[in-house]
Design an enzyme around this catalytic site. Structure first.
Site, short mmCIF file in Angstrom:
data_model
loop_
_atom_site.label_atom_id
_atom_site.label_comp_id
_atom_site.label_asym_id
_atom_site.label_seq_id
_atom_site.Cartn_x
_atom_site.Cartn_y
_atom_site.Cartn_z
N GLY A 97 -19.72 -30.44 -0.47
CA GLY A 97 -21.16 -30.40 -0.52
C GLY A 97 -21.77 -31.77 -0.74
N GLU A 127 -24.38 -17.53 -12.99
CA GLU A 127 -23.06 -17.82 -13.54
C GLU A 127 -22.84 -17.06 -14.85
OE1 GLU A 127 -21.95 -22.28 -12.08
OE2 GLU A 127 -23.40 -22.17 -13.73
N LYS A 134 -19.69 -28.76 -24.10
CA LYS A 134 -20.75 -28.34 -23.16
C LYS A 134 -20.81 -26.82 -23.06
CE LYS A 134 -22.77 -29.14 -18.63
NZ LYS A 134 -22.69 -29.82 -17.31
#
Length: 308
Positions: A7, A268, A185
């Site tokens: 991508g 997600e 994270k």
């Protein structure tokens, strides 16, 4: 080092474009429409750190791919299965696969699909978007990327990646503790995604309610407990940063998962909230707020599925 980036959107386009600026041998695997746009206008980046218009190499035929030294994944988790099939021809026994996806569960899925390749962990910290005009727009100045071998060892491909980024505005860090970086994270994102999707509101809006701060901190504590049970609790100063960011009055911060829900798209949720909850259940950690948040997104996904 030959690198393939899946991508050329906000994340892949930005970091990949910076690598091209530095002279790296980079190919972008893109759809045909994106390839035509890149051929006509180049890869365009707008950033306070310096814009660019770059001639780039593209590929569109997954059947024609041959192994690269490094493959970088920056897709959404819900596109992972298709992404792995797309890059299959580019992954050989000597290939490293660097994932910039959120969460953790995808790393095992990548390793299972490509057992002879080396899977690296990565964390991208950037605010960027791909405009309808094909321009990658970077907001602010934060454009940090951390990457490393999961066992903390050295790897020539990652050292080369770091050296290329050193010639660019990107704050690139080769980490010997990438597992902890990923967990940090994960804890922050699960809290942010859980509370903003549950309340359908930004952090600041949630904080403006009587119980808002209490619920945010309960969810943050649950995620910290889960990380601790898995041996990856955030350091005290990191946890203090999370707490400060999630309790800032008037903050417009909201998770991209909420933006996905607002536009009626896939999320997600299972990859972030579902996986965090599964880890809590396996470890016997009580996580009632997380369970409600995960159920909320699961109900949203079930409604999407029933509506076709």
């Amino acid at each position: 080092m030959r690198a393939l980036i899946l991508g050329a959107g906000a994340v892949g386009g930005y970091y990949g474009g910076r690598l091209v600026e530095a002279g790296a041998d980079v190919t972008f695997f893109v759809r045909e429409a994106r390839a035509r746009l890149l051929a006509e206008h180049g890869l365009r980046i707008e950033s306070a750190l310096g814009g660019a218009r770059l001639d780039v190499r593209t590929a569109c035929d997954r059947q024609a791919l041959a192994p690269f030294d490094l493959v970088i994944l920056s897709c959404k988790a819900y596109d992972l299965d298709d992404a792995l099939e797309t890059i299959a021809g580019a992954v050989g026994p000597q290939t490293g696969v660097l994932s910039l996806l959120n969460g953790l569960v995808h790393l095992d899925r990548i390793a299972a699909r490509f057992p002879r390749a080396t899977v690296f962990g990565g964390v991208a910290r950037i605010s960027a978007t791909l405009g309808g005009d094909g321009i990658v727009r970077h907001f602010g100045v934060l454009n940090r990327i951390d990457f490393g071998a999961r066992d903390g060892g050295a790897d020539a491909r990652l050292e080369a990646l770091r050296d290329f980024f050193a010639r660019t505005p990107v704050d690139a860090r080769l980490s010997a503790e990438i597992e902890q970086e990923l967990w940090d994270k994960f804890v922050f994102l699960a809290t942010l995604a859980g509370i903003t999707t549950l309340m359908r509101a930004s952090v600041g809006t949630v904080l403006a309610t009587p119980a808002g701060e209490t619920l945010i901190l309960r969810l943050l504590a649950e995620c910290e407990d889960i990380a601790r049970a898995e041996g990856h609790a955030p350091a005290p100063e990191k946890f203090a940063d999370f707490r400060a960011e999630l309790t800032r009055p008037g903050s417009p911060l909201k998770a991209s998962m909420l933006r996905d829900m607002e536009r009626g798209g896939p999320t997600e949720g299972e990859h972030i909230l579902g996986d965090m909850l599964a880890r809590a259940q396996r470890a016997g950690v009580a996580a009632p707020v997380l369970e409600i948040a995960a159920t909320n997104v699961r109900a949203y996904e079930a409604s999407r599925a029933s509506a076709g």
